[in-house]
Design an enzyme around this catalytic site. Structure first.
Site, mmCIF file in Angstrom:
data_model
loop_
_atom_site.group_PDB
_atom_site.id
_atom_site.type_symbol
_atom_site.label_atom_id
_atom_site.label_comp_id
_atom_site.label_asym_id
_atom_site.label_seq_id
_atom_site.Cartn_x
_atom_site.Cartn_y
_atom_site.Cartn_z
ATOM 1 N N HIS A 122 0.828 -1.209 0.000
ATOM 2 C CA HIS A 122 0.000 0.000 0.000
ATOM 3 C C HIS A 122 0.859 1.255 0.000
ATOM 4 O O HIS A 122 2.065 1.214 0.269
ATOM 5 C CB HIS A 122 -0.918 0.021 1.226
ATOM 6 N N ASP A 124 0.523 4.851 2.086
ATOM 7 C CA ASP A 124 -0.221 5.195 3.300
ATOM 8 C C ASP A 124 -1.431 6.098 3.015
ATOM 9 O O ASP A 124 -1.318 7.126 2.346
ATOM 10 C CB ASP A 124 0.709 5.886 4.313
ATOM 11 N N HIS A 271 4.756 0.116 0.182
ATOM 12 C CA HIS A 271 5.515 -0.705 1.121
ATOM 13 C C HIS A 271 4.633 -1.808 1.685
ATOM 14 O O HIS A 271 3.405 -1.766 1.617
ATOM 15 C CB HIS A 271 6.127 0.144 2.235
ATOM 16 N N ARG A 286 5.237 6.257 14.190
ATOM 17 C CA ARG A 286 5.302 6.817 12.831
ATOM 18 C C ARG A 286 4.785 8.241 12.848
ATOM 19 O O ARG A 286 3.726 8.510 13.422
ATOM 20 C CB ARG A 286 4.452 5.971 11.883
#
Ligand code: SIN
Length: 299
Positions: A122, A124, A271, A286
């Site tokens: 995907h 993000d 990723h 994150r």
């Protein structure tokens, strides 16, 4: 500006454009593959960057699409400050965050987890109208082995398409939806569902706002269908693109150590996180940088 050389990686049908590393004077740069990824040394993110270092980090980010740093002991404020160097911070529509820090998303899987974040390829939150520019992941606790993350260049994936396929994709748009991804996903962590999750229409091929390069912008995680095509045809095209995108020729694989940082460009990178370390723990935070509305690329 990225210079490209004559493609020199050839599969039966695959041609991969190879980016040429420019000279860096203020940071150390070690490329991981010919097409994507570089490890950056010689700087401490916790101490902040001077202007020359920041310019070169931004340049490396544009050239290599995902950059990695080792041994960065970042506290939450330092992590958030590094993100703010690249833009406003993005608040995740569903995932848990550190107490009192909505922009500090918690990434964690342990023996009690029913799932781990990002196990499907995907980009993000591509379901947002303005999907994030980039994500900065700082893993603090690692399993003794496993827990790697795979990154794939959507420039390389686009470049390797046949000219006929590039022409076919010109002007197509696709629907990205967060509903099936987020509803109920964080219930085990006590996060209540929202009444609705983001949904957006984006070009299938986008022009990167910094490099001007075309990048494929459909992903297995969020992209549901292509607008204006019969559903059987659109599904077949998406299936083809999802498989094409996952060719290892377009990838690098990052092996985490405690206090590593990865900073990836969601505009041209997908990723996938590997959850192969259960029942061990992998955890960190994150910080996500807000982005623009994707712009169409026409050949
Ligand atoms: C994600 O942000 O999708 C998770 C990536 C990872 O845990 O490696």
């Amino acid at each position: 500006m990225i210079e490209t050389k004559t493609p020199h990686l050839q599969g039966p049908r695959i041609r991969v454009e190879v980016a040429e590393a420019s000279g860096f004077k203020h940071i150390a740069v070690k490329r991981l593959t010919p097409v994507i990824g570089a490890e950056i040394g010689g700087i401490s993110l916790a101490d902040g960057l001077d202007e020359a270092q920041l310019r070169e980090v931004a340049q490396a980010f544009a050239e290599f699409q995902v950059i990695f740093f080792r041994d960065q002991m970042l506290d939450p404020e330092q992590h958030l400050s590094f993100g703010r160097l690249f833009g406003d911070l993005h608040i995740h529509p569903a995932a848990p965050h550190a107490p009192g820090q909505p922009a500090l998303m918690v990434i964690r899987a342990d023996e009690n987890s029913p799932r781990a974040n990002g196990e499907v390829w995907h980009s993000d939150v591509s379901c947002d109208q303005h999907p994030p520019l980039g994500s900065i992941l700082n893993i603090k606790v690692c399993p003794t082995y496993g827990g790697d993350t795979l990154f794939a260049s959507m420039y390389a994936a686009y470049d390797a398409l046949s000219d006929r396929m590039k022409t076919y994709l010109d002007g197509l748009r696709a629907i990205h939806d967060g509903e099936h991804v987020y509803r109920g996903t964080y219930a085990n962590l006590g996060v209540a569902d929202k009444p609705s999750y983001p949904r957006a229409e984006h070009p299938v091929v986008r022009r990167h706002p910094v490099t001007g390069r075309p990048a494929l912008f459909v992903n297995r995680g969020f992209t549901r269908h292509i607008v204006g095509l019969p559903s059987d045809e659109g599904d077949a095209v998406l299936r083809y693109l999802f498989e094409h995108i996952e060719n290892p020729l377009f990838q690098c694989r990052f092996r985490w150590q405690p206090h590593s940082v990865a900073f990836w460009d969601n505009r041209c990178v997908q990723h996938r996180a590997l959850w192969d370390y259960w029942p061990q723990t992998r955890s960190g935070f994150r910080v996500t940088v807000s982005g623009d509305r994707p712009i169409e690329y026409f050949q």
